[in-house]
Design a protein around this motif. Structure first.
Motif, mmCIF file in Angstrom:
data_model
loop_
_atom_site.group_PDB
_atom_site.id
_atom_site.type_symbol
_atom_site.label_atom_id
_atom_site.label_comp_id
_atom_site.label_asym_id
_atom_site.label_seq_id
_atom_site.Cartn_x
_atom_site.Cartn_y
_atom_site.Cartn_z
ATOM 1 N N GLN A 1 65.904 51.932 61.413
ATOM 2 C CA GLN A 1 66.979 52.153 60.438
ATOM 3 C C GLN A 1 66.665 51.576 59.060
ATOM 4 O O GLN A 1 67.553 51.514 58.196
ATOM 5 N N TRP B 1 67.515 53.088 55.348
ATOM 6 C CA TRP B 1 68.782 52.964 54.617
ATOM 7 C C TRP B 1 68.686 51.949 53.482
ATOM 8 O O TRP B 1 69.496 51.946 52.566
ATOM 9 N N PHE B 2 67.744 51.054 53.588
ATOM 10 C CA PHE B 2 67.699 49.914 52.657
ATOM 11 C C PHE B 2 66.517 49.992 51.694
ATOM 12 O O PHE B 2 66.291 49.066 50.925
ATOM 13 N N TRP C 1 76.956 60.099 68.766
ATOM 14 C CA TRP C 1 76.982 58.786 69.420
ATOM 15 C C TRP C 1 77.587 58.840 70.822
ATOM 16 O O TRP C 1 77.062 58.234 71.754
ATOM 17 N N GLU D 1 75.505 52.288 60.802
ATOM 18 C CA GLU D 1 74.663 53.008 61.774
ATOM 19 C C GLU D 1 74.060 52.016 62.769
ATOM 20 O O GLU D 1 74.053 52.251 63.977
ATOM 21 N N ILE D 2 73.565 50.903 62.222
ATOM 22 C CA ILE D 2 72.981 49.870 63.090
ATOM 23 C C ILE D 2 74.047 49.307 64.023
ATOM 24 O O ILE D 2 73.807 49.083 65.209
ATOM 25 N N ILE E 1 65.359 49.331 67.001
ATOM 26 C CA ILE E 1 66.509 49.944 66.311
ATOM 27 C C ILE E 1 66.542 49.506 64.846
ATOM 28 O O ILE E 1 66.693 50.336 63.939
ATOM 29 N N LEU E 2 66.379 48.208 64.611
ATOM 30 C CA LEU E 2 66.441 47.698 63.231
ATOM 31 C C LEU E 2 65.317 48.302 62.385
ATOM 32 O O LEU E 2 65.542 48.695 61.235
ATOM 33 N N PRO F 1 74.031 53.664 50.411
ATOM 34 C CA PRO F 1 73.311 53.900 51.667
ATOM 35 C C PRO F 1 73.208 52.651 52.546
ATOM 36 O O PRO F 1 73.212 52.759 53.777
ATOM 37 N N ALA F 2 73.139 51.473 51.925
ATOM 38 C CA ALA F 2 73.027 50.249 52.728
ATOM 39 C C ALA F 2 74.287 50.041 53.571
ATOM 40 O O ALA F 2 74.207 49.621 54.732
ATOM 41 N N ASN G 1 76.229 52.412 54.651
ATOM 42 C CA ASN G 1 76.119 53.386 55.740
ATOM 43 C C ASN G 1 75.144 52.896 56.802
ATOM 44 O O ASN G 1 75.372 53.046 58.003
ATOM 45 N N GLY G 2 74.054 52.315 56.329
ATOM 46 C CA GLY G 2 72.999 51.855 57.237
ATOM 47 C C GLY G 2 73.457 50.739 58.160
ATOM 48 O O GLY G 2 73.178 50.776 59.364
ATOM 49 N N VAL G 3 74.176 49.775 57.603
ATOM 50 C CA VAL G 3 74.617 48.667 58.466
ATOM 51 C C VAL G 3 75.606 49.157 59.523
ATOM 52 O O VAL G 3 75.649 48.626 60.630
ATOM 53 N N GLU H 1 76.671 50.755 65.322
ATOM 54 C CA GLU H 1 76.977 51.631 66.457
ATOM 55 C C GLU H 1 75.861 51.580 67.507
ATOM 56 O O GLU H 1 76.124 51.621 68.702
ATOM 57 N N TYR I 1 68.925 54.895 75.561
ATOM 58 C CA TYR I 1 69.759 55.119 74.370
ATOM 59 C C TYR I 1 68.886 55.255 73.121
ATOM 60 O O TYR I 1 69.070 56.177 72.321
#
Lengths: 154, 104
Positions: free
Chosen positions: B99, B102-103, B53, A95-96, B95-96, A88-89, A91-93, A98, B17
């Motif tokens: 998201q 994900w981590f 997107w 996503e960020i 944004i960060l 997932p990480a 994928n996450g980076v 884009e 956006y």
């Protein structure tokens, strides 16, 4: 065809990375009169930064367009692989990435505006921070693209 | 300042956006498996994953361009120049943070 597009995307990104890094170093340095032998870092930043602005805008747009054209294949092949591998990480980076590139596209008109000749000294700070933000976006995009291509190339 | 509406565009683009992608609103979707753009979601496994997107970027582009044209030039001129980097920088933080899942 896809490989050619990916290589062109990579080459544009490398060129953009070099240009924006030179410019980011250039706006960070404070030239001192009578300074001794200059370091590599100092020489790296000793570029006519304003002349980099227009190529940077064009390279950013061109690189983003190439990336957008490659995106469908990424969505089908790479992202599903990353999901299968339970990364997932990774994928996450992406996503960020884009999102950051999109914000970068929006920044370009202002970036171009403040780098227009003649440079207004009172806007040096705005120029510097716009350049640094753009440099951060480009570095993020480049590194993420590189790492993901190593995990699962197109 | 000539072209001062560019400042409005840059400030607004990131905000539009981010609003679009956080709300998952897109005027259209692209289905790479079908090689097809669609205004409405396409159901079914054959459709594959949609790409939003393109729609987010297009919508932000149009919205911020319209706003940049609407805002009077004297207002854009008076706007503090620092907003052109500060507000997009805040957008990047949003944004960060958005998201981070994900981590975790």
């Amino acid at each position: 065809m896809l490989v050619v597009m990916l290589i062109v995307h990579g080459l544009l990104a490398v060129t953009l990375l070099g240009a924006i890094t030179h410019q980011a170093f250039s706006v960070a340095r404070r030239p001192r009169a009578g300074a001794g032998p200059r370091s590599f870092v100092s020489r790296f930043g000793s570029v006519p930064a304003a002349s980099y602005a227009q190529p940077i805008v064009m390279l950013f747009v061109a690189t983003a367009i190439m990336g957008a054209l490659l995106y469908p294949q990424y969505r089908i092949e790479v992202r599903t692989t990353l999901e299968d591998l339970q990364l997932p990480a990774a994928n996450g980076v992406f996503e960020i990435k884009e999102h950051l590139i999109a914000v970068g596209l929006g920044l370009l008109p202002s970036y171009w505006l403040y780098w227009r000749a003649p440079l207004a000294p009172e806007h040096a700070g705005t120029r510097k921070y716009l350049t640094w933000i753009l440099a951060f976006l480009v570095w993020w995009g480049f590194l993420v693209g590189h790492v993901l291509n190593n995990i699962r190339g197109l | 300042m000539k072209y001062s509406s560019f400042k409005i565009f840059s400030i607004a683009f990131g905000a539009f956006y981010t609003a679009f992608f956080i709300s998952l609103w897109s005027p259209f979707r692209y289905y790479p498996m079908l090689n097809k753009f669609s205004l409405a979601p396409i159901e079914g496994p054959e459709a594959g994953p949609p790409i939003l997107w393109y729609g987010w970027v297009a919508a932000a582009l149009v919205s911020s361009a319209v706003l940049a044209l609407i805002v009077p030039r004297r207002l854009a001129d008076r706007l503090w120049h620092g907003y052109t980097w500060l507000l997009p920088a805040i957008t990047l933080v949003v944004i960060l943070v958005s998201q981070r899942h994900w981590f975790l």
